[in-house]
Design a protein around this motif. Structure first.
Motif, PDB file in Angstrom:
ATOM      1  N   LEU A   1       0.814  -1.220   0.000  1.00 43.37           N
ATOM      2  CA  LEU A   1       0.000   0.000   0.000  1.00 43.37           C
ATOM      3  C   LEU A   1       0.846   1.268   0.000  1.00 43.37           C
ATOM      4  CD1 LEU A   1      -2.877  -1.000   2.470  1.00 43.37           C
ATOM      5  CD2 LEU A   1      -2.965  -0.871  -0.026  1.00 43.37           C
ATOM      6  N   ARG A   2       2.092   1.157   0.443  1.00 41.89           N
ATOM      7  CA  ARG A   2       2.976   2.335   0.456  1.00 41.89           C
ATOM      8  C   ARG A   2       3.697   2.534  -0.880  1.00 41.89           C
ATOM      9  NH1 ARG A   2       4.394   0.430   5.740  1.00 41.89           N
ATOM     10  NH2 ARG A   2       6.371  -0.373   4.913  1.00 41.89           N
ATOM     11  N   ILE A   3       3.540   1.588  -1.799  1.00 40.06           N
ATOM     12  CA  ILE A   3       4.148   1.740  -3.120  1.00 40.06           C
ATOM     13  C   ILE A   3       3.337   2.754  -3.922  1.00 40.06           C
ATOM     14  CG2 ILE A   3       4.750   0.554  -5.277  1.00 40.06           C
ATOM     15  CD1 ILE A   3       5.055  -2.027  -3.671  1.00 40.06           C
ATOM     16  N   PRO A   4       3.965   3.805  -4.456  1.00 42.12           N
ATOM     17  CA  PRO A   4       3.208   4.873  -5.130  1.00 42.12           C
ATOM     18  C   PRO A   4       2.574   4.449  -6.451  1.00 42.12           C
ATOM     19  CG  PRO A   4       5.579   5.241  -5.336  1.00 42.12           C
ATOM     20  CD  PRO A   4       5.407   4.115  -4.378  1.00 42.12           C
ATOM     21  N   SER A   5       3.224   3.572  -7.197  1.00 41.96           N
ATOM     22  CA  SER A   5       2.725   3.176  -8.512  1.00 41.96           C
ATOM     23  C   SER A   5       1.732   2.023  -8.392  1.00 41.96           C
ATOM     24  CB  SER A   5       3.893   2.774  -9.412  1.00 41.96           C
ATOM     25  OG  SER A   5       3.414   2.211 -10.620  1.00 41.96           O
ATOM     26  N   ALA A   6       0.582   2.179  -9.055  1.00 40.48           N
ATOM     27  CA  ALA A   6      -0.438   1.123  -9.041  1.00 40.48           C
ATOM     28  C   ALA A   6       0.052  -0.124  -9.771  1.00 40.48           C
ATOM     29  CB  ALA A   6      -1.728   1.629  -9.679  1.00 40.48           C
ATOM     30  N   ILE A   7       0.826   0.080 -10.825  1.00 47.77           N
ATOM     31  CA  ILE A   7       1.363  -1.057 -11.578  1.00 47.77           C
ATOM     32  C   ILE A   7       2.343  -1.845 -10.723  1.00 47.77           C
ATOM     33  CG2 ILE A   7       2.729  -1.731 -13.592  1.00 47.77           C
ATOM     34  CD1 ILE A   7       1.608   0.672 -15.057  1.00 47.77           C
ATOM     35  N   ASP A   8       3.190  -1.137  -9.986  1.00 52.80           N
ATOM     36  CA  ASP A   8       4.147  -1.808  -9.098  1.00 52.80           C
ATOM     37  C   ASP A   8       3.431  -2.519  -7.957  1.00 52.80           C
ATOM     38  OD1 ASP A   8       6.261  -0.961 -10.627  1.00 52.80           O
ATOM     39  OD2 ASP A   8       6.627   0.838  -9.428  1.00 52.80           O
ATOM     40  N   GLN A   9       2.321  -1.925  -7.488  1.00 50.52           N
ATOM     41  CA  GLN A   9       1.523  -2.580  -6.448  1.00 50.52           C
ATOM     42  C   GLN A   9       0.960  -3.908  -6.956  1.00 50.52           C
ATOM     43  OE1 GLN A   9      -1.539   0.129  -5.181  1.00 50.52           O
ATOM     44  NE2 GLN A   9      -0.219   1.186  -3.716  1.00 50.52           N
ATOM     45  N   GLN A  10       0.416  -3.866  -8.169  1.00 52.91           N
ATOM     46  CA  GLN A  10      -0.156  -5.075  -8.749  1.00 52.91           C
ATOM     47  C   GLN A  10       0.910  -6.131  -8.980  1.00 52.91           C
ATOM     48  OE1 GLN A  10      -2.222  -4.395 -12.412  1.00 52.91           O
ATOM     49  NE2 GLN A  10      -2.988  -6.485 -12.578  1.00 52.91           N
ATOM     50  N   ARG A  11       2.082  -5.708  -9.431  1.00 49.88           N
ATOM     51  CA  ARG A  11       3.177  -6.646  -9.681  1.00 49.88           C
ATOM     52  C   ARG A  11       3.646  -7.294  -8.374  1.00 49.88           C
ATOM     53  NH1 ARG A  11       6.432  -3.332 -11.838  1.00 49.88           N
ATOM     54  NH2 ARG A  11       5.737  -3.636 -13.987  1.00 49.88           N
ATOM     55  N   ALA A  12       3.727  -6.489  -7.316  1.00 51.48           N
ATOM     56  CA  ALA A  12       4.164  -7.019  -6.019  1.00 51.48           C
ATOM     57  C   ALA A  12       3.141  -7.996  -5.454  1.00 51.48           C
ATOM     58  CB  ALA A  12       4.407  -5.874  -5.040  1.00 51.48           C
ATOM     59  N   PHE A  13       1.869  -7.643  -5.569  1.00 51.34           N
ATOM     60  CA  PHE A  13       0.835  -8.518  -5.018  1.00 51.34           C
ATOM     61  C   PHE A  13       0.707  -9.803  -5.815  1.00 51.34           C
ATOM     62  CE2 PHE A  13      -3.632  -9.883  -4.457  1.00 51.34           C
ATOM     63  CZ  PHE A  13      -3.622 -10.043  -3.075  1.00 51.34           C
ATOM     64  N   SER A  14       0.978  -9.763  -7.125  1.00 51.04           N
ATOM     65  CA  SER A  14       0.852 -10.955  -7.966  1.00 51.04           C
ATOM     66  C   SER A  14       1.845 -12.041  -7.567  1.00 51.04           C
ATOM     67  CB  SER A  14       1.048 -10.588  -9.434  1.00 51.04           C
ATOM     68  OG  SER A  14       2.371 -10.135  -9.671  1.00 51.04           O
ATOM     69  N   THR A  15       2.962 -11.648  -6.939  1.00 51.01           N
ATOM     70  CA  THR A  15       3.964 -12.632  -6.534  1.00 51.01           C
ATOM     71  C   THR A  15       3.497 -13.499  -5.368  1.00 51.01           C
ATOM     72  OG1 THR A  15       5.064 -11.107  -5.007  1.00 51.01           O
ATOM     73  CG2 THR A  15       5.826 -11.114  -7.291  1.00 51.01           C
ATOM     74  N   CYS A  16       2.482 -13.046  -4.636  1.00 47.65           N
ATOM     75  CA  CYS A  16       2.008 -13.832  -3.486  1.00 47.65           C
ATOM     76  C   CYS A  16       0.526 -14.192  -3.592  1.00 47.65           C
ATOM     77  CB  CYS A  16       2.266 -13.074  -2.178  1.00 47.65           C
ATOM     78  SG  CYS A  16       1.582 -11.419  -2.109  1.00 47.65           S
ATOM     79  N   PHE A  17      -0.118 -13.844  -4.717  1.00 45.78           N
ATOM     80  CA  PHE A  17      -1.549 -14.128  -4.863  1.00 45.78           C
ATOM     81  C   PHE A  17      -1.821 -15.627  -4.863  1.00 45.78           C
ATOM     82  CE2 PHE A  17      -5.345 -15.018  -7.360  1.00 45.78           C
ATOM     83  CZ  PHE A  17      -6.277 -14.202  -6.735  1.00 45.78           C
ATOM     84  N   SER A  18      -0.999 -16.393  -5.602  1.00 41.10           N
ATOM     85  CA  SER A  18      -1.208 -17.838  -5.679  1.00 41.10           C
ATOM     86  C   SER A  18      -1.070 -18.481  -4.304  1.00 41.10           C
ATOM     87  CB  SER A  18      -0.207 -18.459  -6.657  1.00 41.10           C
ATOM     88  OG  SER A  18      -0.386 -17.946  -7.952  1.00 41.10           O
ATOM     89  N   HIS A  19      -0.042 -18.065  -3.570  1.00 39.62           N
ATOM     90  CA  HIS A  19       0.172 -18.612  -2.230  1.00 39.62           C
ATOM     91  C   HIS A  19      -1.000 -18.275  -1.317  1.00 39.62           C
ATOM     92  CE1 HIS A  19       1.679 -18.264   1.973  1.00 39.62           C
ATOM     93  NE2 HIS A  19       2.161 -19.452   1.692  1.00 39.62           N
ATOM     94  N   LEU A  20      -1.497 -17.045  -1.402  1.00 43.27           N
ATOM     95  CA  LEU A  20      -2.616 -16.622  -0.563  1.00 43.27           C
ATOM     96  C   LEU A  20      -3.872 -17.432  -0.884  1.00 43.27           C
ATOM     97  CD1 LEU A  20      -3.640 -14.627   1.577  1.00 43.27           C
ATOM     98  CD2 LEU A  20      -4.150 -13.026  -0.268  1.00 43.27           C
ATOM     99  N   THR A  21      -4.087 -17.727  -2.159  1.00 44.90           N
ATOM    100  CA  THR A  21      -5.244 -18.540  -2.556  1.00 44.90           C
ATOM    101  C   THR A  21      -5.164 -19.934  -1.964  1.00 44.90           C
ATOM    102  OG1 THR A  21      -5.369 -17.319  -4.656  1.00 44.90           O
ATOM    103  CG2 THR A  21      -6.559 -19.405  -4.522  1.00 44.90           C
ATOM    104  N   VAL A  22      -3.985 -20.551  -2.047  1.00 45.27           N
ATOM    105  CA  VAL A  22      -3.790 -21.886  -1.485  1.00 45.27           C
ATOM    106  C   VAL A  22      -3.986 -21.874   0.023  1.00 45.27           C
ATOM    107  CG1 VAL A  22      -2.085 -23.699  -1.094  1.00 45.27           C
ATOM    108  CG2 VAL A  22      -2.270 -22.635  -3.347  1.00 45.27           C
TER     109      VAL A  22
END
Length: 318
Positions: free
Chosen positions: A232-253
């Motif tokens: 949430l402290r990352i200013p760029s929305a694209i960078d936020q999405q990229r960072a969250f995508s790295t742990c989305f699969s793990h969070l789903t599992v």
């Protein structure tokens, strides 16, 4: 020597063979369940094996995250194999009996692998936390030594915790009905069949489940609190999405795994709702190992690219 002492010394000698009830009903229903579970079993094996092959064959995937993913895939292969083949045989009209020792070993491996998965998922959450929250220090912190310790510790603790209730079950007496209301040797149906006091065993099983689930859940939850606050402290929305995508699969599992197992293990009485817990165990022991590799491969661009490179390499070698 008195008769009572003979019975105490004999322990489970009165019942050495158990019958797995599985899924009672018409043969047509059993055949349909057999086809469904068999397809899911094969897909789970292929999916998890594919993850391991791709990660091993692609050097760019030789990172801590994919090291843990390989451990998880390896675990899922054994987790689903410990209980599904026997359940398939019973559904197809095979021998539903299982010896006391084989039943005890099946229970031990199923629950040990289940505990190991809790710890591995917590270790994966910690790894993602370090990667996102401390990117400059990630490689120095998550070095080979720590990586090995986390993986080995997850397997060691998983198999160590379940040794306690397994030993306690081995000392129980079974002198009445021998039909286990389940498709594998679960703890709860065994407790119901015992003709001795199981209060201490129920308490120990509850405490171990509480420690394992709450402990791993706390590590995972704290890790994701740090991850989300950092994103949430990352200013760029694209960078936020990229960072969250790295742990989305793990969070789903994590959500799927904890959603099913919390109901199964954290409850005051282990004897309650055997039919319902048997249904939930299908999600836990069959569906989850099936979904894990596909969740990671479908949501992860690196894995999808690695799959394509691996297939292209095999075609060129053919």
């Amino acid at each position: 020597m008195s008769l009572s002492s003979d019975v105490q010394r004999g322990n489970h000698s009165a019942t050495n063979v158990f019958i797995l009830l599985g899924f009672p009903g018409r043969q047509q229903l059993k055949t349909s369940l057999f086809v469904l579970f068999f397809i899911m079993y094969i897909l789970a094996l292929l999916g998890n094996l594919s993850i391991m092959v791709v990660v091993r064959s692609q050097p760019q995937l030789h990172t801590p995250m994919y090291f843990f993913l390989c451990n998880l895939s390896f675990l899922e292969i054994w987790y689903i194999t410990t209980c599904v083949p026997k359940a398939l045989a019973v559904l197809l009209g095979g021998d539903p009996t299982i010896s006391f020792m084989n039943c005890l070993l099946q229970m031990y491996f199923v629950f040990s692998l289940g505990c190991t998965e809790y710890f591995l998922l917590a270790a994966m959450a910690y790894d993602r936390c370090l990667a996102i929250c401390f990117p400059l220090h990630y490689n120095s912190i998550m070095n080979r030594t720590l990586l090995t310790q986390l993986a080995f510790g997850s397997w060691f603790c998983g198999f160590l915790f379940i040794a306690i209730p397994t030993y306690m079950i081995s000392t129980l007496s079974f002198c009445g009905p021998n039909v286990i209301n389940h498709f594998f040797c679960d703890i709860a149906p065994w407790i119901v069949l015992s003709c001795t006091d199981t209060t201490l065993l129920e308490l120990v099983a509850f405490i171990i489940a509480f420690i394992v689930i709450l402990g791993s859940c706390t590590i995972t939850l704290v890790s994701y609190i740090y991850i989300i606050s950092t994103i949430l402290r990352i200013p760029s929305a694209i960078d936020q999405q990229r960072a969250f995508s790295t742990c989305f699969s793990h969070l789903t599992v994590v959500i799927i795994w904890y959603g099913s197992t919390i109901f199964l293990h954290v409850k005051p009485s282990i004897k309650d709702s055997l039919d319902y817990t048997k249904t939930v165990h299908v999600l836990n022991t069959i569906v989850t190992p099936l979904l894990n590799p596909y969740i990671y491969s479908l949501r992860n661009k690196e894995v999808k690219k690695a799959f394509k490179r691996t297939l292209q390499f095999k075609k060129s070698c053919a």
